[in-house]
Design a protein around this motif. Structure first.
Motif, mmCIF file in Angstrom:
data_model
loop_
_atom_site.group_PDB
_atom_site.id
_atom_site.type_symbol
_atom_site.label_atom_id
_atom_site.label_comp_id
_atom_site.label_asym_id
_atom_site.label_seq_id
_atom_site.Cartn_x
_atom_site.Cartn_y
_atom_site.Cartn_z
ATOM 1 N N VAL A 94 82.785 42.202 60.531
ATOM 2 C CA VAL A 94 84.020 41.971 61.290
ATOM 3 C C VAL A 94 85.267 42.146 60.402
ATOM 4 C CG1 VAL A 94 85.347 40.265 62.607
ATOM 5 C CG2 VAL A 94 82.957 40.665 63.153
ATOM 6 N N GLY A 145 81.089 29.448 65.243
ATOM 7 C CA GLY A 145 80.149 29.816 66.310
ATOM 8 C C GLY A 145 78.707 29.493 65.952
ATOM 9 N N THR A 178 86.505 29.852 69.759
ATOM 10 C CA THR A 178 87.359 30.670 70.619
ATOM 11 C C THR A 178 88.831 30.606 70.200
ATOM 12 O OG1 THR A 178 85.787 30.323 72.405
ATOM 13 C CG2 THR A 178 87.941 31.106 73.055
ATOM 14 N N PHE A 180 89.424 33.279 67.716
ATOM 15 C CA PHE A 180 89.111 34.508 68.460
ATOM 16 C C PHE A 180 90.318 34.977 69.274
ATOM 17 C CE2 PHE A 180 87.504 36.085 72.652
ATOM 18 C CZ PHE A 180 86.927 37.276 72.219
ATOM 19 N N PRO A 217 81.491 36.234 73.346
ATOM 20 C CA PRO A 217 81.430 34.862 73.879
ATOM 21 C C PRO A 217 80.676 34.780 75.202
ATOM 22 C CG PRO A 217 83.704 35.676 73.793
ATOM 23 C CD PRO A 217 82.870 36.651 73.058
ATOM 24 N N TYR A 254 77.061 34.681 74.338
ATOM 25 C CA TYR A 254 76.841 33.362 73.726
ATOM 26 C C TYR A 254 76.577 32.308 74.805
ATOM 27 C CZ TYR A 254 78.310 29.139 71.056
ATOM 28 O OH TYR A 254 78.395 27.913 70.464
ATOM 29 N N TYR A 299 74.345 40.888 72.949
ATOM 30 C CA TYR A 299 74.838 41.058 71.577
ATOM 31 C C TYR A 299 74.581 42.489 71.075
ATOM 32 C CZ TYR A 299 75.730 36.033 70.713
ATOM 33 O OH TYR A 299 76.229 34.754 70.724
HETATM 34 C C1 LIG Z 1 80.192 43.845 64.846
HETATM 35 C C2 LIG Z 1 80.309 42.525 65.272
HETATM 36 C C3 LIG Z 1 81.379 41.996 65.953
HETATM 37 C C4 LIG Z 1 82.569 42.829 66.335
HETATM 38 C C5 LIG Z 1 81.282 40.607 66.309
HETATM 39 C C6 LIG Z 1 82.191 39.920 66.982
HETATM 40 C C7 LIG Z 1 81.926 38.576 67.316
HETATM 41 C C8 LIG Z 1 82.699 37.774 68.085
HETATM 42 C C9 LIG Z 1 83.986 38.226 68.650
HETATM 43 C C10 LIG Z 1 82.191 36.435 68.356
HETATM 44 C C11 LIG Z 1 82.821 35.478 69.039
HETATM 45 C C12 LIG Z 1 82.330 34.138 69.396
HETATM 46 C C13 LIG Z 1 83.169 33.358 70.189
HETATM 47 C C14 LIG Z 1 84.558 33.797 70.562
HETATM 48 C C15 LIG Z 1 82.765 32.025 70.724
HETATM 49 C C16 LIG Z 1 81.297 31.785 70.650
HETATM 50 C C17 LIG Z 1 80.745 32.137 69.326
HETATM 51 C C18 LIG Z 1 80.953 33.614 68.962
HETATM 52 C C19 LIG Z 1 80.810 33.645 67.447
HETATM 53 C C20 LIG Z 1 79.830 34.421 69.612
#
Ligand SMILES: *C/C=C(C)/C=C/C=C(C)/C=C/C1=C(C)CCCC1(C)C
Length: 263
Positions: free
Chosen positions: A97, A134, A154, A157, A198, A201, A221
């Motif tokens: 990220v 998270g 969040t 985020f 999210p 999740y 995911y």
């Molecule tokens: C290549 C991986 C990427 C771009 C991952 C992005 C991950 C997120 C934007 C995760 C967001 C989360 C929340 C906003 C709330 C719940 C927990 C997470 C970590 C899944």
């Protein structure tokens, strides 16, 4: 104990397997085409390649973890093997990220190096915080804990997405006409793909420990990762190519590593 039908097990198995191949192919592609863009955008392509290269490795680990977690008995797959390690995803995110953020800021072409550094100095820690908050929720055994950490995660985020969206909108008018539509699209690709995490999740909230929730979460995911890493990298490549065409050739710059460090 989690029990999956053969179809449920295979759909996740095949998705993981395909993702390893997709990321490995995108890695090679981005490295092979990088000389087609001007030296200014090559760091963005190298960083994109790193993102999918790292993700290919992690998906290989996730894939074998999935195989080792289940055994086939009486026509169904029972999760009675080694514990399925969810940490590979989070380990992957904590590395990729911040790299995705660097990739974006390079292609945004913020000419002011100070501004670029300032932007990354707030976005990268916010991303680390989002992922760290998270994780406890991801591995929680009850919904209350999942919701609590999910809500906390969040906050950074929303901050990251709002900042990027605002930045991309502001840089629109500075872009050559040939890339303006792509930049416009990039804003929505970012919102749609990052916004999917999210949602994936939250699937277990409806059916914690249920087979359907587990399969949807893993697929969610995986699809989000493909779009946010490989899809995103390819859009960045096309933008860099169009910008190269619009701006014309430029003299060679210092090697990539030096420029990344110097900002
Ligand atoms: C290549 C991986 C990427 C771009 C991952 C992005 C991950 C997120 C934007 C995760 C967001 C989360 C929340 C906003 C709330 C719940 C927990 C997470 C970590 C899944």
């Amino acid at each position: 104990m989690l029990t999956l039908t053969n179809q449920q097990y295979q759909i996740v198995y095949n998705a993981f397997s395909l993702t390893v191949a997709l990321f490995a192919a995108t890695f090679l592609f981005l490295l092979l085409v990088r000389s087609r863009v001007s030296a200014r955008y090559r760091p963005a392509l190298v960083v994109s390649a790193l993102v999918v290269g790292i993700a290919a490795y992690h998906y290989q680990r996730i894939f074998s973890g999935w195989n080792e977690a289940f055994s086939f008995r009486d026509g169904v797959w029972v999760q009675d093997g080694l514990p399925f390690n969810e940490a590979y995803r989070y380990a992957d995110w904590i590395v990729t990220v911040p790299l995705l953020l660097v990739e974006l800021v390079v292609v945004l072409g913020l000419t002011d190096a100070r501004e670029r550094r300032r932007l990354l100095a707030t976005l990268v820690p916010a991303a680390a915080l989002m992922i760290a908050l998270g994780y406890p929720g991801e591995i929680a055994a009850d919904n209350g804990t999942r919701v609590l950490w999910g809500v906390l995660s969040t906050i950074p985020f929303v901050y990251i997405l709002a900042t990027l969206f605002f930045r991309l909108s502001r840089s629109l008018e500075r872009q050559p006409p040939a890339t303006r539509t792509l930049f416009d699209a990039l804003r929505y690709v970012l919102l749609a793909t990052w916004g999917f995490y999210p949602i994936a999740y939250m699937f277990p909230l409806f059916d914690l420990s249920g087979a359907g929730a587990e399969v949807s979460r893993q697929l969610g995911y995986t699809i989000a990762d493909i779009l946010a890493k490989a899809g995103y990298g390819l859009i960045i490549y096309v933008i860099a190519l169009r910008k190269t065409e619009a701006e014309g050739p430029e003299p060679e710059l210092a090697p990539v590593g030096e420029r990344l460090v110097a900002g």
